[in-house]
Design a protein around this motif. Structure first.
Motif, PDB file in Angstrom:
ATOM      1  N   MET A   1      56.979 -10.265  36.747  1.00 24.77           N
ATOM      2  CA  MET A   1      56.642 -12.009  36.684  1.00 24.77           C
ATOM      3  C   MET A   1      56.847 -12.345  35.449  1.00 24.77           C
ATOM      4  N   SER A   2      56.962 -13.863  35.365  1.00 22.18           N
ATOM      5  CA  SER A   2      57.198 -14.284  34.195  1.00 22.18           C
ATOM      6  C   SER A   2      55.799 -15.316  34.289  1.00 22.18           C
ATOM      7  N   PHE A   3      56.017 -16.102  32.827  1.00 22.96           N
ATOM      8  CA  PHE A   3      54.399 -16.492  32.603  1.00 22.96           C
ATOM      9  C   PHE A   3      54.611 -17.947  33.236  1.00 22.96           C
ATOM     10  N   ALA A   4      55.493 -18.752  33.693  1.00 19.81           N
ATOM     11  CA  ALA A   4      55.347 -19.619  34.649  1.00 19.81           C
ATOM     12  C   ALA A   4      54.845 -19.423  35.390  1.00 19.81           C
ATOM     13  N   LEU A   6      52.891 -17.678  36.795  1.00 20.22           N
ATOM     14  CA  LEU A   6      51.324 -15.782  36.601  1.00 20.22           C
ATOM     15  C   LEU A   6      51.191 -17.431  36.459  1.00 20.22           C
TER      16      LEU A   6
END
Length: 74
Positions: A1-4, A6
């Motif tokens: 999962m990427s930061f955005a 999250l």
């Protein structure tokens, strides 16, 4: 999962409580009071150099040779 995603999930879980500006109305009020006070302090120093014109004239006359010698004042 990427930061955005999250960040999006975290914001969704927090559950927005409406308009944030209504909860923090005092921030601009505090800023207005502080800047107003700083403006009054700044305006209190207005025209300070002309309050003692006799002293300024006497200093200029006494140090006229020094000022003429340097030419540009630096």
């Amino acid at each position: 999962m990427s930061f955005a995603p999250l960040i999006a999930f975290a914001a969704e879980e927090a559950g927005g409580s409406g308009n944030v500006m209504l909860e923090t109305w005092w921030y601009p009020v505090v800023a207005l009071v502080v800047f107003g006070a700083l403006a009054l302090v700044t305006l209190s120093y207005r025209n300070v150099s002309n309050r003692h014109s006799q002293k300024a004239a006497a200093y200029a006359q006494e140090h006229a040779a020094d000022l003429a010698q340097t030419g540009h004042g630096h």
